[in-house]
Design an enzyme around this catalytic site. Structure first.
Site, PDB file in Angstrom:
ATOM      1  N   SER A 144       0.856  -1.186   0.000  1.00  0.00           N
ATOM      2  CA  SER A 144       0.000   0.000   0.000  1.00  0.00           C
ATOM      3  C   SER A 144       0.886   1.228   0.000  1.00  0.00           C
ATOM      4  O   SER A 144       2.052   1.161   0.414  1.00  0.00           O
ATOM      5  CB  SER A 144      -0.867   0.004   1.263  1.00  0.00           C
ATOM      6  OG  SER A 144      -1.496   1.252   1.439  1.00  0.00           O
ATOM      7  N   TYR A 156      -1.535  -1.522  10.324  1.00  0.00           N
ATOM      8  CA  TYR A 156      -1.645  -1.593   8.856  1.00  0.00           C
ATOM      9  C   TYR A 156      -0.349  -1.116   8.213  1.00  0.00           C
ATOM     10  O   TYR A 156       0.185  -1.750   7.303  1.00  0.00           O
ATOM     11  CB  TYR A 156      -2.835  -0.755   8.394  1.00  0.00           C
ATOM     12  CG  TYR A 156      -3.167  -0.882   6.920  1.00  0.00           C
ATOM     13  CD1 TYR A 156      -3.838  -2.004   6.432  1.00  0.00           C
ATOM     14  CD2 TYR A 156      -2.828   0.123   6.006  1.00  0.00           C
ATOM     15  CE1 TYR A 156      -4.157  -2.121   5.081  1.00  0.00           C
ATOM     16  CE2 TYR A 156      -3.139   0.018   4.664  1.00  0.00           C
ATOM     17  CZ  TYR A 156      -3.808  -1.104   4.200  1.00  0.00           C
ATOM     18  OH  TYR A 156      -4.121  -1.221   2.858  1.00  0.00           O
TER      19      TYR A 156
HETATM   20  N1  NAD Z   1      -8.655   0.092  -1.622  1.00  0.00           N
HETATM   21  C1  NAD Z   1      -7.569   0.794  -1.413  1.00  0.00           C
HETATM   22  O1  NAD Z   1      -7.579   2.031  -1.470  1.00  0.00           O
HETATM   23  C2  NAD Z   1      -6.263   0.083  -1.087  1.00  0.00           C
HETATM   24  C3  NAD Z   1      -5.118   0.875  -1.007  1.00  0.00           C
HETATM   25  C4  NAD Z   1      -3.906   0.257  -0.724  1.00  0.00           C
HETATM   26  C5  NAD Z   1      -3.849  -1.105  -0.536  1.00  0.00           C
HETATM   27  N2  NAD Z   1      -4.982  -1.852  -0.619  1.00  0.00           N
HETATM   28  C6  NAD Z   1      -4.838  -3.290  -0.414  1.00  0.00           C
HETATM   29  O2  NAD Z   1      -5.393  -3.978  -1.501  1.00  0.00           O
HETATM   30  C7  NAD Z   1      -5.829  -5.280  -1.086  1.00  0.00           C
HETATM   31  C8  NAD Z   1      -7.252  -5.500  -1.541  1.00  0.00           C
HETATM   32  O3  NAD Z   1      -8.052  -4.504  -0.948  1.00  0.00           O
HETATM   33  P1  NAD Z   1      -9.466  -4.039  -1.527  1.00  0.00           P
HETATM   34  O4  NAD Z   1      -9.495  -2.561  -1.409  1.00  0.00           O
HETATM   35  O5  NAD Z   1      -9.745  -4.701  -2.824  1.00  0.00           O
HETATM   36  O6  NAD Z   1     -10.393  -4.614  -0.367  1.00  0.00           O
HETATM   37  P2  NAD Z   1     -11.759  -5.464  -0.366  1.00  0.00           P
HETATM   38  O7  NAD Z   1     -12.231  -5.411   1.030  1.00  0.00           O
HETATM   39  O8  NAD Z   1     -12.648  -5.026  -1.471  1.00  0.00           O
HETATM   40  O9  NAD Z   1     -11.219  -6.940  -0.702  1.00  0.00           O
HETATM   41  C9  NAD Z   1     -10.445  -7.664   0.191  1.00  0.00           C
HETATM   42  C10 NAD Z   1     -10.821  -9.131   0.088  1.00  0.00           C
HETATM   43  O10 NAD Z   1      -9.983  -9.869   1.000  1.00  0.00           O
HETATM   44  C11 NAD Z   1     -10.787 -10.829   1.648  1.00  0.00           C
HETATM   45  N3  NAD Z   1     -10.190 -11.217   2.932  1.00  0.00           N
HETATM   46  C12 NAD Z   1     -10.230 -10.552   4.103  1.00  0.00           C
HETATM   47  N4  NAD Z   1      -9.609 -11.252   5.073  1.00  0.00           N
HETATM   48  C13 NAD Z   1      -9.154 -12.383   4.477  1.00  0.00           C
HETATM   49  C14 NAD Z   1      -8.432 -13.517   4.950  1.00  0.00           C
HETATM   50  N5  NAD Z   1      -8.062 -13.631   6.228  1.00  0.00           N
HETATM   51  N6  NAD Z   1      -8.107 -14.494   4.054  1.00  0.00           N
HETATM   52  C15 NAD Z   1      -8.490 -14.406   2.756  1.00  0.00           C
HETATM   53  N7  NAD Z   1      -9.195 -13.360   2.268  1.00  0.00           N
HETATM   54  C16 NAD Z   1      -9.521 -12.364   3.110  1.00  0.00           C
HETATM   55  C17 NAD Z   1     -12.141 -10.165   1.814  1.00  0.00           C
HETATM   56  O11 NAD Z   1     -13.176 -11.109   2.038  1.00  0.00           O
HETATM   57  C18 NAD Z   1     -12.273  -9.411   0.495  1.00  0.00           C
HETATM   58  O12 NAD Z   1     -12.912 -10.191  -0.498  1.00  0.00           O
HETATM   59  C19 NAD Z   1      -5.647  -5.314   0.434  1.00  0.00           C
HETATM   60  O13 NAD Z   1      -4.450  -5.982   0.757  1.00  0.00           O
HETATM   61  C20 NAD Z   1      -5.558  -3.842   0.797  1.00  0.00           C
HETATM   62  O14 NAD Z   1      -4.838  -3.634   1.984  1.00  0.00           O
HETATM   63  C21 NAD Z   1      -6.189  -1.291  -0.891  1.00  0.00           C
END
Ligand code: NAD
Length: 252
Positions: A144, A156
């Protein structure tokens, strides 16, 4: 998109939503057979349905990435189902509770580190031996912008910074074995996770957009296409990088 992943197999954790779903669809558009994994059966099966509707091949395997036995089973099932493993997007993650260094509870710390950091290590621990069997592969771990800059909650930020270190460690160890390991550092991406992390989404988005040099929020496909590219042969000489996908946020 070029179909340059035909006969290859890709795995996406957290593939039931947001960036993970878009990444699974991107791998499928490139011709890969895709294993979609998540703790949300509805989300994971929904992604598989979308891939099949588009003419692709995919299977869902439930897995909590913080549990070693479940990750071991995920990789075993992937290879039993499709015969090999070529690409992995270790993407599952949670934000955890909004807290500071003093207010963060031990429970929240342990949960975020277990899923966002240990989960990535566990996935690589079981993925890499399968990639060695096919003499190469590519892994992209989701960090991230909060792995690089504040503000962010302490657990985080620690987890996401740890993912960058872990990525470099694995990249160095397996470069000679033709396994490339990179990370992506998404900026502000419109996903369910982002929407769930703030009270007033509209106001928060306006404030954030004003800080982004490109003056627009990211969408899951921006990150997904970068992950798919990093896995493809077009990035054949790229390993150990933590690539921002952030509309320029990390420049400032
Ligand atoms: N959305 C943003 O702005 C952003 C920014 C930086 C990083 N990220 C990272 O991107 C990745 C995806 O995030 P997103 O925004 O698509 O989130 P999201 O919540 O839409 O998707 C995350 C998915 O991970 C699954 N999950 C949660 N805990 C889990 C576990 N223990 N085992 C397996 N699956 C699990 C959830 O059920 C969900 O389907 C994450 O690692 C997040 O930290 C997101």
């Amino acid at each position: 998109m070029v179909q340059d992943m035909i006969n290859k197999v890709a795995l996406v954790t957290g593939g039931g939503s947001g960036i993970g779903r878009a990444t699974a669809l991107a791998f499928a558009r490139k011709g890969a057979r895709v294993v979609v994994s998540d703790v949300s059966d509805q989300g994971g099966q929904g992604t598989v349905a979308l891939i099949r509707e588009a003419g692709g091949e995919a299977a869902y395997v439930r897995c909590d990435v913080s549990q070693a036995s479940q990750v071991e089973n995920l990789i075993k099932t992937t290879v039993e189902t499709y015969g090999r493993l070529d690409y992995a997007a270790n993407n599952a993650g949670i934000n955890g509770e909004v807290s500071g260094v003093v207010t963060c509870t031990e429970e929240n710390w342990e949960q975020v580190i277990a899923i966002d950091l240990k989960g990535v290590w566990l996935c690589m621990k079981y993925e890499i031996p399968e990639m060695l069997k096919v003499k190469g592969g590519a892994i992209v771990n989701t960090s991230s912008m909060n792995g690089v800059i504040a503000p962010g909650t302490p657990a985080y930020m620690a987890a996401k910074a740890g993912v960058i270190g872990l990525t470099k460690s694995a990249a160095a160890e397996f470069a000679r074995k033709k396994i490339r390991v990179n990370a992506v550092c998404p900026g502000v991406i419109q996903t369910p996770m982002m929407a769930a992390s703030v009270a007033d989404v509209e106001q928060y988005m306006q404030q954030l957009t004003a800080r982004i040099p490109m003056r627009e929020l990211g969408c899951p496909e921006h990150v997904a296409d970068t992950i798919a590219w990093l896995c493809s042969d077009e990035a054949a000489y790229v390993t150990g990088v933590a690539m921002p996908v952030d509309g320029g946020l990390l420049i400032l």
